[in-house]
Write an enzyme that holds these catalytic residues in place. Structure first.
Site, PDB file in Angstrom:
ATOM      1  N   ARG A 174      53.831  38.986 -69.727  1.00  0.00           N
ATOM      2  CA  ARG A 174      53.985  40.958 -70.477  1.00  0.00           C
ATOM      3  C   ARG A 174      54.731  41.550 -69.074  1.00  0.00           C
ATOM      4  O   ARG A 174      55.613  42.257 -69.261  1.00  0.00           O
ATOM      5  CB  ARG A 174      52.695  41.387 -69.611  1.00  0.00           C
ATOM      6  N   ASN A 215      59.174  43.891 -67.614  1.00  0.00           N
ATOM      7  CA  ASN A 215      60.250  44.326 -65.904  1.00  0.00           C
ATOM      8  C   ASN A 215      61.410  43.983 -66.000  1.00  0.00           C
ATOM      9  O   ASN A 215      62.213  44.315 -65.430  1.00  0.00           O
ATOM     10  CB  ASN A 215      59.502  43.861 -65.209  1.00  0.00           C
ATOM     11  N   HIS A 260      63.793  46.216 -63.836  1.00  0.00           N
ATOM     12  CA  HIS A 260      62.844  46.561 -62.752  1.00  0.00           C
ATOM     13  C   HIS A 260      62.805  45.594 -61.521  1.00  0.00           C
ATOM     14  O   HIS A 260      62.811  46.465 -60.349  1.00  0.00           O
ATOM     15  CB  HIS A 260      61.173  46.155 -63.020  1.00  0.00           C
ATOM     16  N   LYS A 320      47.348  49.109 -68.274  1.00  0.00           N
ATOM     17  CA  LYS A 320      46.629  49.516 -66.378  1.00  0.00           C
ATOM     18  C   LYS A 320      47.085  51.469 -66.296  1.00  0.00           C
ATOM     19  O   LYS A 320      47.306  51.822 -65.996  1.00  0.00           O
ATOM     20  CB  LYS A 320      48.369  49.643 -66.252  1.00  0.00           C
ATOM     21  N   ARG A 376      31.263  52.973 -63.146  1.00  0.00           N
ATOM     22  CA  ARG A 376      31.546  51.431 -63.739  1.00  0.00           C
ATOM     23  C   ARG A 376      31.965  51.359 -64.560  1.00  0.00           C
ATOM     24  O   ARG A 376      32.289  50.470 -65.771  1.00  0.00           O
ATOM     25  CB  ARG A 376      30.196  50.355 -63.454  1.00  0.00           C
ATOM     26  N   HIS A 416      62.058  56.390 -61.454  1.00  0.00           N
ATOM     27  CA  HIS A 416      61.476  55.725 -61.663  1.00  0.00           C
ATOM     28  C   HIS A 416      62.688  55.018 -63.115  1.00  0.00           C
ATOM     29  O   HIS A 416      63.927  53.999 -62.955  1.00  0.00           O
ATOM     30  CB  HIS A 416      60.464  54.941 -62.648  1.00  0.00           C
ATOM     31  N   GLU A 424      63.201  53.623 -70.717  1.00  0.00           N
ATOM     32  CA  GLU A 424      62.545  52.608 -70.829  1.00  0.00           C
ATOM     33  C   GLU A 424      62.421  52.295 -72.763  1.00  0.00           C
ATOM     34  O   GLU A 424      61.857  51.106 -73.113  1.00  0.00           O
ATOM     35  CB  GLU A 424      61.086  53.246 -71.119  1.00  0.00           C
ATOM     36  N   LYS A 482      55.709  47.143 -76.934  1.00  0.00           N
ATOM     37  CA  LYS A 482      54.741  47.482 -75.631  1.00  0.00           C
ATOM     38  C   LYS A 482      53.535  47.012 -76.539  1.00  0.00           C
ATOM     39  O   LYS A 482      52.503  45.695 -75.858  1.00  0.00           O
ATOM     40  CB  LYS A 482      54.766  48.699 -75.508  1.00  0.00           C
ATOM     41  N   GLU A 517      48.810  40.257 -67.773  1.00  0.00           N
ATOM     42  CA  GLU A 517      50.237  39.803 -66.652  1.00  0.00           C
ATOM     43  C   GLU A 517      49.881  39.006 -66.609  1.00  0.00           C
ATOM     44  O   GLU A 517      50.316  38.538 -65.575  1.00  0.00           O
ATOM     45  CB  GLU A 517      50.388  40.903 -66.156  1.00  0.00           C
ATOM     46  N   HIS A 519      63.137  48.444 -58.821  1.00  0.00           N
ATOM     47  CA  HIS A 519      62.482  48.659 -57.816  1.00  0.00           C
ATOM     48  C   HIS A 519      63.276  48.631 -56.296  1.00  0.00           C
ATOM     49  O   HIS A 519      63.133  49.645 -55.564  1.00  0.00           O
ATOM     50  CB  HIS A 519      61.358  47.707 -57.394  1.00  0.00           C
TER      51      HIS A 519
HETATM   52  P1  NAD Z   1      55.142  62.703 -64.346  1.00  0.00           P
HETATM   53  O1  NAD Z   1      53.103  61.948 -64.864  1.00  0.00           O
HETATM   54  O2  NAD Z   1      54.674  63.320 -63.147  1.00  0.00           O
HETATM   55  O3  NAD Z   1      55.955  63.458 -64.735  1.00  0.00           O
HETATM   56  C1  NAD Z   1      56.360  63.796 -64.910  1.00  0.00           C
HETATM   57  C2  NAD Z   1      56.674  65.215 -64.693  1.00  0.00           C
HETATM   58  O4  NAD Z   1      57.134  65.920 -65.935  1.00  0.00           O
HETATM   59  C3  NAD Z   1      55.716  65.882 -64.003  1.00  0.00           C
HETATM   60  O5  NAD Z   1      55.868  66.674 -62.875  1.00  0.00           O
HETATM   61  C4  NAD Z   1      54.605  66.762 -65.382  1.00  0.00           C
HETATM   62  O6  NAD Z   1      53.821  67.771 -64.784  1.00  0.00           O
HETATM   63  C5  NAD Z   1      55.993  67.124 -65.680  1.00  0.00           C
HETATM   64  N1  NAD Z   1      55.277  67.180 -67.139  1.00  0.00           N
HETATM   65  C6  NAD Z   1      55.000  66.223 -68.294  1.00  0.00           C
HETATM   66  N2  NAD Z   1      54.730  66.696 -69.658  1.00  0.00           N
HETATM   67  C7  NAD Z   1      54.962  67.546 -69.379  1.00  0.00           C
HETATM   68  C8  NAD Z   1      55.421  68.962 -70.823  1.00  0.00           C
HETATM   69  N3  NAD Z   1      54.701  67.412 -72.175  1.00  0.00           N
HETATM   70  N4  NAD Z   1      56.067  69.190 -70.383  1.00  0.00           N
HETATM   71  C9  NAD Z   1      56.101  70.275 -69.463  1.00  0.00           C
HETATM   72  N5  NAD Z   1      56.120  69.659 -68.093  1.00  0.00           N
HETATM   73  C10 NAD Z   1      55.864  67.684 -68.177  1.00  0.00           C
HETATM   74  O7  NAD Z   1      55.425  61.199 -64.189  1.00  0.00           O
HETATM   75  P2  NAD Z   1      56.036  60.477 -66.129  1.00  0.00           P
HETATM   76  O8  NAD Z   1      57.244  59.283 -65.882  1.00  0.00           O
HETATM   77  O9  NAD Z   1      55.444  60.513 -67.120  1.00  0.00           O
HETATM   78  O10 NAD Z   1      55.646  58.850 -65.277  1.00  0.00           O
HETATM   79  C11 NAD Z   1      55.322  58.497 -63.844  1.00  0.00           C
HETATM   80  C12 NAD Z   1      53.766  57.560 -63.894  1.00  0.00           C
HETATM   81  O11 NAD Z   1      53.507  56.184 -64.236  1.00  0.00           O
HETATM   82  C13 NAD Z   1      54.728  56.355 -62.145  1.00  0.00           C
HETATM   83  O12 NAD Z   1      53.223  56.989 -61.599  1.00  0.00           O
HETATM   84  C14 NAD Z   1      54.255  55.056 -62.903  1.00  0.00           C
HETATM   85  O13 NAD Z   1      53.574  54.615 -61.946  1.00  0.00           O
HETATM   86  C15 NAD Z   1      53.182  55.208 -64.128  1.00  0.00           C
HETATM   87  N6  NAD Z   1      53.693  54.156 -64.883  1.00  0.00           N
HETATM   88  C16 NAD Z   1      52.039  53.763 -64.831  1.00  0.00           C
HETATM   89  C17 NAD Z   1      52.554  52.460 -65.438  1.00  0.00           C
HETATM   90  C18 NAD Z   1      51.343  51.754 -66.454  1.00  0.00           C
HETATM   91  O14 NAD Z   1      51.890  51.169 -67.209  1.00  0.00           O
HETATM   92  N7  NAD Z   1      50.590  52.432 -66.544  1.00  0.00           N
HETATM   93  C19 NAD Z   1      54.486  51.942 -67.023  1.00  0.00           C
HETATM   94  C20 NAD Z   1      54.688  52.992 -66.039  1.00  0.00           C
HETATM   95  C21 NAD Z   1      54.725  54.134 -65.124  1.00  0.00           C
HETATM   96  N1  GLY Z   2      54.962  49.049 -67.838  1.00  0.00           N
HETATM   97  C1  GLY Z   2      54.944  47.950 -66.967  1.00  0.00           C
HETATM   98  C2  GLY Z   2      53.589  47.215 -67.892  1.00  0.00           C
HETATM   99  O1  GLY Z   2      53.116  47.599 -68.411  1.00  0.00           O
HETATM  100  O2  GLY Z   2      53.108  45.469 -67.588  1.00  0.00           O
END
Ligand code: NAD
Ligand code: GLY
Length: 362
Positions: free
Chosen positions: A244, A248, A251, A146, A124, A268, A188, A230, A240, A255
């Protein structure tokens, strides 16, 4: 720890600090100690990140007396699943992780979202910290709580809001990040400039070379400013309810592009770059934003090396995809627009006709 900047995210009892510095991974134990963390720490990471940074985090923690363990998830969005989460719960149980333990998410947004989801649901909820290593994770996903896993019917379908206890950003980690991932994260940062900070936008215009060369001061400035923006949006609307949604910007069309290309052709951030160009054109078409601002935005994105042109997709398919998205309520398309660089505006009822008009202009 010296060399650290700190930003507060004020969410009452869920408040936390974002620490930003260079080459700080070995000193994470100081931050955990300040948080009053228990002895056991489980680092959730992937092999690509672990090989560069796992040892620094792990040995720093062990050297400071923490009982630290590392658990790996294969690299890739396709592992952000409930199945992988179940496998990780098994590992946590084997390691006798309890509510006094801490999870450390070491990696990009995939690891951050998955590890945060596990921390939110295991027993939990147990404490977790974010150690984001991609630019996207450093400026966006690690802040704001998130957490989610994907479902075959949609990305981030299963999730929960659950804030970390701290976010620790080491800008040195960006040195090993593949360049395309750096650019995707920059989309971003541009977004924050457009929606909230004309100075950040101008800084990017003037200093994009330094940013792309990973100049330390430039990275620190853009990451710090992005996190501050942020954090302040999340402070106003943690779950949200409305505001918030300004995050987007770009987006809605972004999307649709990702969905229609089956998440294969664009990262993305790349899809968001195109989405921002069309969101600005729509803002201009509706009389909210001047031509000069829309040209500056397109120029900056293309100078960074991000795509700005729609791929070969039918405008009506894009509109149909937008109607299936969560931005549509009561059949009305909600759209985040700009009133000029640094100013955001949410419009609740965008007609498909005006959208078609801007999507047809290539
Ligand atoms: P990712 O986590 O897949 O990282 C991209 C690539 O870079 C991967 O292959 C990873 O292993 C590599 N990598 C990361 N750091 C590295 C480093 N320092 N050196 C070498 N390689 C490295 O992708 P991302 O773009 O970081 O994140 C995308 C994800 O984030 C999606 O799942 C998306 O839904 C999520 N997201 C979440 C939020 C939120 O608010 N929680 C917001 C935006 C995106
Ligand atoms: N990436 C959008 C949010 O965190 O709300």
């Amino acid at each position: 720890m010296h060399n650290l900047e700190c930003i507060d995210v004020d969410l009452k009892e869920r408040s936390y600090k974002i620490y930003i510095g260079f080459d700080i991974l070995k000193g994470i134990s100081d931050i955990l100690r300040d948080l009053g963390a228990g002895k056991k720490v489980v680092i959730i990471t992937n092999p690509s990140v672990n090989k560069f940074y796992g040892e620094a985090v792990n040995s720093g923690l062990r050297g400071a007396g923490f009982d630290s363990h590392t658990v790996e998830v294969p690299d890739g969005e396709e592992f952000k699943t409930i199945r992988e989460a179940e496998r990780l719960y098994d590992e946590l149980i084997t390691l006798k992780v309890d509510r006094g333990s801490t999870i450390a998410a070491l990696g990009g947004g995939v690891i951050g979202d998955l590890a945060g989801f596990i921390a939110a649901t295991y027993m939990r909820g147990i404490p977790y910290i974010q150690i984001p290593t991609s630019l996207l994770a450093q400026v966006d996903s690690s802040v704001g709580g998130k957490t989610a896993v994907n479902h075959p019917e949609g990305k981030n379908m299963i999730g929960v809001f659950y804030q970390p206890r701290a976010v620790i950003i080491d800008t040195k980690t960006l040195r090993t990040l593949p360049r395309e991932e750096l650019l995707a994260g920059l989309a971003e940062v541009v977004k924050y400039g457009i929606i909230a900070d004309a100075d950040l936008f101008e800084y990017l215009e003037r200093n994009i070379k330094a940013v792309l060369l990973l100049n330390h001061d430039a990275l620190r400035y853009i990451i710090k400013t992005s996190c501050r923006i942020k954090g302040s949006v999340v402070e106003l609307d943690e779950r949200e309810a409305g505001y918030r949604a300004v995050l987007n910007f770009g987006h809605t069309i972004g999307h649709a592009i990702e969905t229609l290309t089956q998440y294969r052709d664009f990262r993305h951030g790349e899809a968001i770059s195109i989405g921002m160009v069309y969101a600005v054109r729509l803002s201009e078409e509706m009389g909210f934003c001047a031509r000069d601002d829309s040209s500056r935005i397109e120029n900056l994105l293309s100078n960074i090396g991000l795509p700005t042109q729609l791929p070969d997709l039918e405008p009506d398919d894009i509109i149909a995809s937008i109607y299936l998205d969560k931005e549509v309520r009561n059949d009305k398309i909600r759209f985040v627009l700009t009133e000029g660089i640094g100013k955001v505006k949410i419009e609740e009822d965008i007609s498909p006709d005006i959208l078609r008009k801007i999507l047809e202009k290539r």
